[in-house]
Design a protein around this motif. Structure first.
Motif, mmCIF file in Angstrom:
data_model
loop_
_atom_site.group_PDB
_atom_site.id
_atom_site.type_symbol
_atom_site.label_atom_id
_atom_site.label_comp_id
_atom_site.label_asym_id
_atom_site.label_seq_id
_atom_site.Cartn_x
_atom_site.Cartn_y
_atom_site.Cartn_z
ATOM 1 N N ASP A 11 0.815 -1.217 0.000
ATOM 2 C CA ASP A 11 0.000 0.000 0.000
ATOM 3 C C ASP A 11 0.845 1.263 0.000
ATOM 4 N N ALA A 12 2.165 1.132 0.177
ATOM 5 C CA ALA A 12 3.045 2.298 0.177
ATOM 6 C C ALA A 12 4.411 1.924 -0.374
ATOM 7 N N LEU A 13 5.043 2.884 -1.024
ATOM 8 C CA LEU A 13 6.408 2.738 -1.523
ATOM 9 C C LEU A 13 7.319 3.546 -0.615
ATOM 10 N N HIS A 14 8.467 2.983 -0.250
ATOM 11 C CA HIS A 14 9.475 3.783 0.456
ATOM 12 C C HIS A 14 10.545 4.181 -0.543
ATOM 13 N N SER A 15 10.697 5.492 -0.730
ATOM 14 C CA SER A 15 11.694 6.025 -1.655
ATOM 15 C C SER A 15 13.016 6.136 -0.905
ATOM 16 N N HIS A 16 13.952 5.261 -1.224
ATOM 17 C CA HIS A 16 15.177 5.150 -0.434
ATOM 18 C C HIS A 16 16.201 6.223 -0.799
ATOM 19 N N ILE A 17 16.418 6.430 -2.081
ATOM 20 C CA ILE A 17 17.405 7.417 -2.537
ATOM 21 C C ILE A 17 16.858 8.131 -3.769
ATOM 22 N N ALA A 18 17.013 9.460 -3.788
ATOM 23 C CA ALA A 18 16.711 10.254 -4.985
ATOM 24 C C ALA A 18 17.759 11.339 -5.079
ATOM 25 N N GLY A 19 18.313 11.530 -6.236
ATOM 26 C CA GLY A 19 19.360 12.530 -6.389
ATOM 27 C C GLY A 19 19.414 13.063 -7.808
ATOM 28 N N VAL A 20 19.962 14.257 -7.945
ATOM 29 C CA VAL A 20 20.081 14.923 -9.246
ATOM 30 C C VAL A 20 21.520 15.418 -9.397
ATOM 31 N N SER A 21 22.087 15.288 -10.562
ATOM 32 C CA SER A 21 23.430 15.795 -10.828
ATOM 33 C C SER A 21 23.498 17.286 -10.523
ATOM 34 N N GLY A 22 24.601 17.702 -9.913
ATOM 35 C CA GLY A 22 24.789 19.115 -9.609
ATOM 36 C C GLY A 22 24.715 20.001 -10.840
ATOM 37 N N ARG A 23 25.033 19.466 -11.998
ATOM 38 C CA ARG A 23 24.975 20.251 -13.237
ATOM 39 C C ARG A 23 23.547 20.605 -13.623
ATOM 40 N N MET A 24 22.570 19.870 -13.063
ATOM 41 C CA MET A 24 21.169 20.095 -13.404
ATOM 42 C C MET A 24 20.419 20.864 -12.318
ATOM 43 N N ALA A 25 21.150 21.402 -11.349
ATOM 44 C CA ALA A 25 20.516 22.128 -10.248
ATOM 45 C C ALA A 25 19.719 23.314 -10.770
ATOM 46 N N GLY A 26 18.556 23.538 -10.165
ATOM 47 C CA GLY A 26 17.727 24.681 -10.525
ATOM 48 C C GLY A 26 16.880 24.493 -11.762
ATOM 49 N N ARG A 27 16.828 23.270 -12.295
ATOM 50 C CA ARG A 27 16.057 23.031 -13.530
ATOM 51 C C ARG A 27 14.839 22.150 -13.276
ATOM 52 N N HIS A 28 14.465 21.993 -12.011
ATOM 53 C CA HIS A 28 13.241 21.286 -11.603
ATOM 54 C C HIS A 28 13.263 19.791 -11.927
ATOM 55 N N VAL A 29 14.463 19.232 -12.054
ATOM 56 C CA VAL A 29 14.571 17.801 -12.336
ATOM 57 C C VAL A 29 14.082 16.985 -11.138
ATOM 58 N N GLY A 30 14.409 17.442 -9.912
ATOM 59 C CA GLY A 30 13.950 16.738 -8.718
ATOM 60 C C GLY A 30 12.445 16.655 -8.654
ATOM 61 N N LEU A 31 11.772 17.749 -8.978
ATOM 62 C CA LEU A 31 10.309 17.750 -8.989
ATOM 63 C C LEU A 31 9.782 16.792 -10.050
ATOM 64 N N ALA A 32 10.403 16.796 -11.228
ATOM 65 C CA ALA A 32 9.969 15.880 -12.292
ATOM 66 C C ALA A 32 10.121 14.427 -11.854
ATOM 67 N N LEU A 33 11.211 14.113 -11.161
ATOM 68 C CA LEU A 33 11.409 12.749 -10.660
ATOM 69 C C LEU A 33 10.307 12.344 -9.695
ATOM 70 N N LYS A 34 9.967 13.251 -8.751
ATOM 71 C CA LYS A 34 8.941 12.921 -7.763
ATOM 72 C C LYS A 34 7.562 12.803 -8.416
ATOM 73 N N LEU A 35 7.273 13.632 -9.390
ATOM 74 C CA LEU A 35 5.976 13.535 -10.073
ATOM 75 C C LEU A 35 5.875 12.215 -10.843
ATOM 76 N N HIS A 36 6.981 11.821 -11.464
ATOM 77 C CA HIS A 36 6.981 10.530 -12.155
ATOM 78 C C HIS A 36 6.827 9.394 -11.150
ATOM 79 N N GLN A 37 7.535 9.479 -10.025
ATOM 80 C CA GLN A 37 7.446 8.440 -9.006
ATOM 81 C C GLN A 37 6.012 8.336 -8.468
ATOM 82 N N ARG A 38 5.368 9.467 -8.281
ATOM 83 C CA ARG A 38 3.973 9.469 -7.819
ATOM 84 C C ARG A 38 3.060 8.769 -8.831
ATOM 85 N N ALA A 39 3.208 9.135 -10.115
ATOM 86 C CA ALA A 39 2.359 8.528 -11.141
ATOM 87 C C ALA A 39 2.588 7.023 -11.229
#
Length: 206
Positions: A11-39
């Protein structure tokens, strides 16, 4: 990012690790990852995702509690034990556990672009009490945590402090563990996080 389903039910997923390359900072990649994980998680028939994060890192607190509207469920002192890496240095690995209830209205709104916000200035005029704040020298000031609504501050850049002043970073860890950890252990609930660096904590009525 990767995670695993909780046992015994899925009934639940535990997200153990999520990370984004420092070169992609500030480009909302982390948010895109979480939205994909939610879907993806909803497609598997699960209704929630849990994960832990360092409650001293201001930008992560805003991302998790504001932009995603996740809820804090528990304070976990030194959760991973010693991790002398480039992120944690010699600091204790305290974490908070959050739960992201995927179809909750606040989460749906956040995923559509409306973060969960709290108005700290208004709360202060209404009597909210500051239990932890940043001194002029950058250190923690701990005050009595009385009252129903309690404000708990964190430093601007604890990661920088770990490199430049490990002792001061350690003092912040101890102060936040005492104040935020103590409030949560006593049954209080985190209502949200203000981008200016404040947890808004609601104590239970007695």
């Amino acid at each position: 990012c990767f995670g695993f389903f909780s046992a015994p039910a899925r009934d639940a997923l535990h997200s153990h690790i999520a990370g984004v390359s420092g070169r992609m900072a500030g480009r909302h990649v982390g948010l895109a990852l979480k939205l994909h994980q939610r879907a993806w998680t909803l497609d598997q028939g699960a209704g929630a995702i849990t994960w832990s994060y360092d409650p001293l890192i201001r930008r992560n607190s805003w991302f998790n509690l504001g932009k995603l509207a996740a809820d804090v469920t528990e304070y976990l002192p030194d959760f991973y034990g010693p991790m002398d890496d480039d992120i944690n240095r010699t600091d204790a690995t305290d974490r908070v556990l959050v739960r992201w209830t995927l179809t909750e209205p606040a989460v749906v709104a956040a995923c559509a672009g409306t973060p969960r916000t709290v108005d700290v200035a208004r709360l202060r005029t209404e009597g909210a009490v500051v239990a932890l704040e940043v001194s002029a020298a950058g250190g923690p000031i701990v005050r009595p945590a009385y009252g129903r609504t309690v404000l708990v501050g964190v430093p601007v850049d604890v990661e920088g402090l770990r490199e430049q002043d490990p002792a001061l970073a350690g003092a912040w860890r101890e102060a936040l563990r005492e104040v935020l950890g103590g409030l949560l252990a006593g049954g209080a609930r985190v209502r949200g996080f203000d981008r200016s660096g404040w947890y808004v904590v609601e104590r239970q009525e007695k």
